[in-house]
Design an enzyme around this catalytic site. Structure first.
Site, PDB file in Angstrom:
ATOM      1  N   ILE A  50       0.890  -1.171   0.002  1.00  0.00           N
ATOM      2  CA  ILE A  50       0.030  -0.201   0.148  1.00  0.00           C
ATOM      3  C   ILE A  50       0.714   1.255   0.006  1.00  0.00           C
ATOM      4  O   ILE A  50       0.532   2.259   0.395  1.00  0.00           O
ATOM      5  CB  ILE A  50      -0.937   0.013   1.097  1.00  0.00           C
ATOM      6  CG1 ILE A  50      -0.116  -0.358   2.460  1.00  0.00           C
ATOM      7  CG2 ILE A  50      -2.180  -1.106   0.982  1.00  0.00           C
ATOM      8  CD1 ILE A  50      -1.089  -0.264   3.441  1.00  0.00           C
ATOM      9  N   HIS A  51       2.109   0.839  -0.076  1.00  0.00           N
ATOM     10  CA  HIS A  51       3.074   2.371  -0.123  1.00  0.00           C
ATOM     11  C   HIS A  51       3.635   2.369  -1.580  1.00  0.00           C
ATOM     12  O   HIS A  51       4.480   1.387  -2.078  1.00  0.00           O
ATOM     13  CB  HIS A  51       4.483   1.921   0.819  1.00  0.00           C
ATOM     14  CG  HIS A  51       3.823   1.828   2.202  1.00  0.00           C
ATOM     15  ND1 HIS A  51       4.477   1.370   3.279  1.00  0.00           N
ATOM     16  CD2 HIS A  51       2.790   2.185   2.939  1.00  0.00           C
ATOM     17  CE1 HIS A  51       3.696   1.303   4.387  1.00  0.00           C
ATOM     18  NE2 HIS A  51       2.538   1.632   4.137  1.00  0.00           N
ATOM     19  N   LEU A  52       3.629   3.433  -2.228  1.00  0.00           N
ATOM     20  CA  LEU A  52       4.343   3.477  -3.434  1.00  0.00           C
ATOM     21  C   LEU A  52       4.644   5.110  -3.672  1.00  0.00           C
ATOM     22  O   LEU A  52       4.069   5.969  -2.877  1.00  0.00           O
ATOM     23  CB  LEU A  52       3.198   3.333  -4.631  1.00  0.00           C
ATOM     24  CG  LEU A  52       2.437   2.250  -4.778  1.00  0.00           C
ATOM     25  CD1 LEU A  52       1.105   2.115  -4.389  1.00  0.00           C
ATOM     26  CD2 LEU A  52       2.347   1.589  -6.271  1.00  0.00           C
TER      27      LEU A  52
END
Lengths: 354, 495, 116
Positions: free
Chosen positions: B431-433
C-alpha cells in the site's frame, strides 16, 4: 393475523383453471399447512372465468364464491370484475402458457395484466398479487445454481418475454403508488385439478416413454399447487411483501430422473399400474434441435407445445425459496412424493384415466 | 465551500459533449490526498485562490466500515484490483476519493528516517532537507493530525508480535497514529476515536479558508496556456471540464501523477523510478483468542532489521484471514478459527524499480515493477524471521501466504522455507508507492527540483509521494505530509 | 457465456474453499457472483478484455478433457478443473485461478460477516 382481518373481498382471475381452483379452495376452506391461513376466508370471493368455461368444480367449492364471466383482454370486463371491490385483494393467476400463436402471449399475459392493473387502481383495490414464472429469468447458468430474486432478466422465448414485460408493467403500477403489488414467480407446478395433458405425462412414464434428454440429472424446481397457493395467499397477507418479488416452489429442486422415478414408483406401488421401467432416452442434441425449431417457429409467430416442452427438457430451471421463507413465513410442507401421490389420487377420484 | 457535481453553471449544451469551461483559479491542486490537501490548505490560508480537484467521490470517513468490502468498492481505485506487473506481480492499492490514501490506510506515523534523508541529500542532491531542516515540518504535521499513542492496551494480535520480538531480543515498538482518541469508559474496551484523515483535517481547513473542491472530476491533460496552464478533464457524469490556472500542483500519488504528466507530454524522469514496499504475509494461529470484530488497528512494528526488513500485524478481519489462507487450499477449516488467528506482514525496502506508462486508447496506466534477486532473498528472509518471532510468541501454526508454502508449527520447520521467494508464486502486495518523480538537483534522475518544481515547466509542481527520492522503509504518509508543507511554504515565500 | 462461466467458477470456489462440502453454495453465492462481475468491470481497462478471453479459454478447454464446457460440468468435475489450473506449470493459469479465488473468497466471507 389472517385475511379476514384485512379485506372483505378477494378477487381471483383464472379461477376455473388448474391453479385457480386450488387457490379458491385453499382460500374458502383454509389451508391446514400454515397457521396464518388455516382459518377459512369468510368474505366474498369473486372469480373471473372465461365465458363458457366449465365452472362446476368452482361452484362445488362452496363459500361466498361469486362468478363473473369475462376476458382479461377486454378492459371493460376487467372494470366490471373489479368494480365495487374497494379495499379488496386481487390474485391474478390467469395466463396463457401454451397458446395457439405467439401473439396470445402478449395479448393475455401482458395486455390482460395491464387492463387488470388499471381496473384495480380505478376500483381502489388494496393489493394485487400477480402470478409470474421462471421464464422471464431463463435457465440457470450451471446445474448447482439457484435463482434468487436478484437474478437478472434473461427471458426464455415468447412466453418468458411476455411475462418479463408483465412484471415490468406491475413494477410501473407499483411506482405510481396507488396500488400495492406483489409478484410471485413459480416454476412448473403440479397437483390436483390438473388438465388432461398432465395425464399423458403419467402415461408416458408408465409405458416406458418418459423422455429423458441428456443425462436427466438437470435439476428442476417444481411447485405443488397447495404450496403455491400458500405462497400466493401469504403474499396477499403479509404487509412487507408490498413491492416485492418472491420465488415460490417446493423446498428444493428435483432432477428430471428423480421426478420420473418418483412417479413410476407411486404408479406401481400405490396405484396398481404396471410400468415398463424404461425411459425414452434422447441425446442432448434433441433438445438443441427442438430449441432451434421452437425458436424459429416462435419468430414466425407459431407455437408448438411438444417441441417447446422438449426444448426445455434438459435445462436447469431451479430457484431458491429462501426469501419467501424469510419474509413471508412460507413453509412448503408438501414435497414431490406426497404431492404426486395427491395428484394421482385426485385423478382416480375424478375419473381421469391413466 | 464545496461544490456538488453540477452546482456550477454548465456552458454549452447539456449531454455527452457538454463542456464546463467556467473554471479559473490562481492555483489548481489536482488530487486531495495528504499531498494535495495540505498544499491546498496552506495556499488557501495564505489567501490564494485555490481549486482542489479530486477524481474520486466526496465521501465522509464514516461512509463505510474501515477495511471492508464496501470501502474497497467506494474508495479504492479500480476496486482495489491494481497490479504492478512483472516477474513477481505486486498487488497495490490506491485511495480514489476526497482525502486519497489517508481515508483508507491505518494511520501509522513515522518521520522520514535521518539516514534516508542523508542519502537523498547525497544521491539526489536534495537541498534543505536534513533532519534538522525538516524538524519543524514534522512537528507541524504531528500536531495538525494529532499523532498519538494508544491511550489503552494495544490489540492482542499486535502485542503477540511485540512479545515474540522482545523474547528474541529484537527491537519492537508501538507506532503512533494520526488519531483522536476518546478515553475508553472502563479501560478494557478498545479505545475509540476518529482517524485524522484528510477529510477530518486539511480538506475542511482548506474549504474553511475559501478553497473550492471539485470532486468526481478527473483531470486528463495539462497544457501550457500563456504563462499558466489549461487543465482538461471530465466529470463522472461525462461533462468535459476546462480549468485555467496560473499554477498547478499535481498531487495524484505515485502512479496517477506520472500518468497525468506523461499524458500531457511531460516525460523527463517522470514515471521511470517507481518504488514500493513489497510485503509478504503470514497467517498465524494461536492457542488463545487474539482477534475480535472490534480488534482495531495493530500498532506494533519490529524494526530490528530495519530498513532492510520491517514486520507488523495486518488488518485481520475474518474476510481478510480467509483471503490470507488462499495459498493453503486444504486448510479451508482454518478460517473458522479466525478469533485465534491474525495476519502478519514482512515488508522489505527493495532495490527494485518500476515504471508508470500510459497506454494509447486506455484510461488506466500500466504499472510495471521488477524485484531484484536480492529483494526476493530479503523477502524469504523476512518470512523466516517473522515466523521465528511469531513462534517465539507461541503461535501454534503458521500459514505463509505464497504459492507452495509449507505449513509451519515448530522452529526447526522454518528451514523448510525457501531461501529465495519464488517470484511467480510470491503473491506480494503493497500500500506504499512513491519515488516515480524524484525531487532533487541531480538532473540525471530527478523530475523536479528540491522543492517539487517540475524541471523545464514553469509554474508546475508536484506535491505527493512521487517526490520521495527512494523508498523510505517506513510508512510514507508522514514524509509526504512534511515535504508537502515544506514545499508549499517555499512556494509562498515563507521558508 | 462469460457471465455463466464466472457464475460456475464462483460457485465452485465457494463450494471448495468456503463450504468444503458442508452445504450448498447456492443461492448465497449469487451475490458473490454479482460482486465478482462488478469487480471485473472496475479493473484496469486494459486488463478487462484479456480476463474475458482467459475466462472463455478456461471454460472451453474443458471440452477437450470432459466433453463439455466448464459451466456444464457438475461441481466435482469443476473443482477438479480449477485444481488443474491452480497447480498448472503455466503462471497465467495459476494467476487466473487466484484472481477469481481471491475475489470469491473475499466476497463470500464479507457477505457472511455482514449477515452476522
Amino acid at each position: 393475523m389472517d385475511l379476514n382481518t384485512i379485506t372483505p373481498t378477494v378477487l381471483v382471475t383464472g379461477a376455473a383453471g388448474w391453479l385457480g381452483l386450488s387457490l379458491v379452495q385453499a382460500l374458502v376452506r383454509g389451508l391446514a399447512d400454515h397457521p396464518d391461513l388455516a382459518t377459512p376466508f369468510a368474505g366474498r370471493v369473486r372469480c373471473l372465468v372465461l365465458p363458457g368455461q366449465d365452472t362446476a368444480a368452482l361452484r362445488k367449492i362452496g363459500g361466498a364464491v361469486e362468478i363473473v364471466e369475462g376476458d382479461v383482454r377486454n378492459s371493460g370486463d376487467c372494470t366490471r370484475f373489479c368494480s365495487g371491490a374497494s379495499g379488496g385483494i386481487l390474485l391474478h393467476v390467469a395466463g396463457i402458457i401454451h397458446p395457439k400463436s405467439v401473439k396470445e402471449f402478449y395479448s393475455i399475459n401482458l395486455e390482460g395484466t395491464k387492463n387488470l392493473l388499471a381496473a384495480a387502481q380505478e376500483a381502489r383495490l388494496k393489493r394485487v398479487v400477480v402470478m409470474s414464472s421462471n421464464s422471464p429469468i431463463g435457465c440457470n447458468p450451471h446445474r448447482d445454481h439457484l435463482f434468487d430474486e436478484e437474478s437478472p432478466y434473461n427471458p426464455y422465448m415468447g412466453y418468458g418475454r411476455s411475462k418479463m414485460l408483465m412484471e415490468l408493467a406491475v413494477k410501473e403500477a407499483q411506482k405510481a403508488g396507488q396500488l400495492e403489488t406483489v409478484i410471485i414467480r413459480a416454476p412448473w407446478f403440479y397437483g390436483p385439478n390438473q388438465p388432461a395433458r398432465q395425464a399423458l405425462f403419467f402415461q408416458m412414464i408408465r409405458d416406458g416413454k418418459g423422455p429423458i434428454v441428456g443425462d436427466g440429472l438437470n435439476p428442476r424446481s417444481m411447485a405443488y399447487t397447495d404450496n403455491l397457493a400458500q405462497g400466493i395467499l401469504l403474499a396477499a397477507l403479509v404487509p412487507k411483501a408490498n413491492g416485492e418479488i418472491y420465488w415460490i416452489a417446493d423446498e428444493r429442486p428435483y432432477t428430471m430422473c428423480e421426478i420420473m422415478d418418483t412417479i413410476e414408483r407411486l404408479l406401481e406401488t400405490e396405484f396398481g399400474q404396471n410400468c415398463a421401467h424404461k425411459r425414452m432416452r434422447l441425446p442432448g442434441i434433441a433438445a438443441a434441435v427442438a430449441w432451434v425449431v421452437d425458436k424459429s417457429l416462435q419468430s414466425l409467430g407459431l407455437y408448438h407445445q411438444k417441441i417447446h416442452v422438449l426444448s426445455e427438457m434438459n435445462k436447469t430451471i431451479a430457484c431458491s425459496v429462501a426469501k419467501a421463507k424469510r419474509e413471508l413465513g412460507f413453509r412448503p410442507t408438501v414435497s414431490l412424493e406426497e404431492g404426486m401421490r395427491r395428484s394421482l389420487s385426485w385423478m382416480e377420484e375424478n375419473g381421469q384415466k391413466l | 465551500m464545496a461544490f456538488d457535481e453540477g452546482a456550477l453553471s454548465v456552458s454549452g449544451h447539456k449531454g455527452r459533449h457538454a463542456v464546463d469551461s467556467g473554471f479559473r483559479t490562481e492555483v489548481l491542486v489536482i488530487g486531495s490526498g495528504p499531498g494535495g490537501a495540505i498544499t491546498a490548505a496552506y495556499l488557501a490560508e495564505a489567501g490564494r485562490s485555490v481549486l482542489l480537484v479530486e477524481e474520486g467521490p466526496n465521501l465522509a470517513l464514516e461512509s463505510c466500515e474501515p477495511f471492508s468490502l464496501d470501502e474497497m468498492v467506494q474508495k479504492y481505485r479500480n476496486g482495489g484490483l491494481t497490479p504492478a506487473l512483472g516477474r513477481a506481480k505486486v498487488a497495490y492499492v490506491e485511495g480514489r476519493c476526497v482525502g486519497g490514501g489517508s481515508e483508507i490506510n491505518s494511520g501509522l506515523y513515522h518521520r522520514t528516517p535521518a539516514e534516508v534523508l542523508a542519502r537523498w541529500g547525497s544521491e539526489f542532491q536534495l537541498q534543505a532537507a536534513s533532519s534538522a531542516e525538516m524538524e519543524a515540518h514534522f512537528q507541524a504535521g504531528e500536531r495538525d493530525v494529532s499523532v498519538s499513542y494508544l491511550p489503552g492496551p494495544a490489540p492482542a494480535a499486535s502485542l503477540k508480535l511485540h512479545e515474540g520480538a522482545v523474547k528474541l531480543g529484537w527491537k519492537s515498538m508501538e507506532v503512533p497514529r494520526w488519531f483522536r482518541h476518546e478515553v475508553a469508559a472502563d479501560g478494557t474496551a478498545a479505545p475509540r476515536g476518529v482517524r485524522q484523515s484528510m477529510t477530518k483535517t486539511f480538506v475542511p481547513r482548506a474549504l474553511a479558508a475559501g478553497a473550492r473542491l471539485l470532486a468526481s472530476t478527473r483531470v486528463l491533460r495539462l497544457r501550457r496556456d500563456g504563462g499558466g496552464w489549461l487543465a482538461t478533464g471530465e466529470r463522472a457524469d461525462g461533462v468535459r471540464v476546462e480549468i485555467r490556472a496560473e499554477h498547478v500542483f499535481v498531487c495524484g500519488g505515485a502512479v496517477q501523477t506520472p500518468a497525468l504528466l506523461r499524458r500531457s507530454g511531460i516525460t523527463e524522469n517522470i514515471g521511470n523510478s517507481l518504488q514500493l514496499h513489497p510485503t509478504v504475509k503470514i497467517a498465524a494461529g494461536f492457542g488463545e483468542e487474539v482477534n475480535s470484530r472490534e480488534m482495531g488497528v495493530p500498532v506494533h512494528q519490529v524494526k530490528q532489521f530495519s530498513p532492510r526488513l520491517s514486520f507488523g500485524c495486518s488488518i485481520s478481519s475474518a474476510p481478510f484471514l480467509a483471503l490470507g489462507l488462499i495459498d493453503h487450499p486444504s486448510r479451508v477449516e482454518a478460517a473458522a478459527h479466525w478469533r485465534r488467528m491474525a495476519i502478519y506482514y514482512a515488508m522489505i525496502t527493495p532495490e527494485g524499480r518500476g515504471t508508470v506508462r500510459t497506454l494509447p486508447g486506455f484510461r488506466d496506466p500500466l504499472v510495471r515493477y521488477r524485484l531484484t534477486d536480492t529483494d526476493l532473498r530479503n523477502l524469504a528472509d523476512g518470512v523466516r524471521k517473522l515466523g521465528e518471532a511469531l513462534l517465539a510468541a507461541e503461535a501454534t501454526i503458521l500459514f505463509p501466504a505464497f504459492g507452495g508454502a509449507p505449513v509451519i508449527r515448530r522452529q526447526d520447520e522454518l528451514q523448510r522455507l525457501p531461501n529465495v521467494l519464488p517470484a511467480a508464486r510470491s503473491n506480494l502486495m503493497t500500500i506504499h508507492l512513491f519515488s516515480s518523480c524524484p525531487m532533487g538537483e541531480n538532473r540525471r534522475v530527478c523530475a523536479a527540483d528540491s522543492f517539487g518544481r517540475v524541471f523545464g515547466q514553469p509554474n508546475l509542481y508536484i506535491a505527493d509521494g512521487s517526490l520521495l527520492c527512494t523508498a523510505p522503509g517506513v510508512n510514507p504518509q508522514g514524509s509526504i505530509m512534511a515535504f508537502a508543507r515544506r514545499n508549499v511554504l517555499k512556494f509562498l515565500g515563507k521558508s | 457465456m462469460f457471465r455463466d462461466t464466472v457464475s460456475a467458477l464462483c460457485h465452485t470456489v465457494v463450494e471448495e474453499r468456503c463450504l468444503a462440502g458442508i452445504g450448498s453454495a447456492a443461492p448465497e453465492a449469487n451475490s458473490v457472483v454479482q460482486f465478482v462481475l462488478a469487480q471485473h468491470a472496475r479493473m484496469p481497462d486494459f486488463l478487462r478484455a484479456p480476463v474475458v478471453v482467459l475466462t472463455l479459454m478456461f471454460d472451453l478447454q474443458c471440452i477437450l478433457k470432459h466433453g463439455a464446457p466448464f459451466r456444464r460440468l457438475d461441481c466435482d468435475q469443476r473443482i477438479q478443473h480449477v485444481r488443474d489450473w491452480r497447480l498448472s506449470r503455466l503462471g497465467f493459469r495459476r494467476d487466473f485461478v487466484r484472481l477469481y479465488e481471491s475475489l470469491a473468497v473475499l466476497g463470500w466471507h464479507s457477505m457472511k460477516e455482514r449477515c452476522q
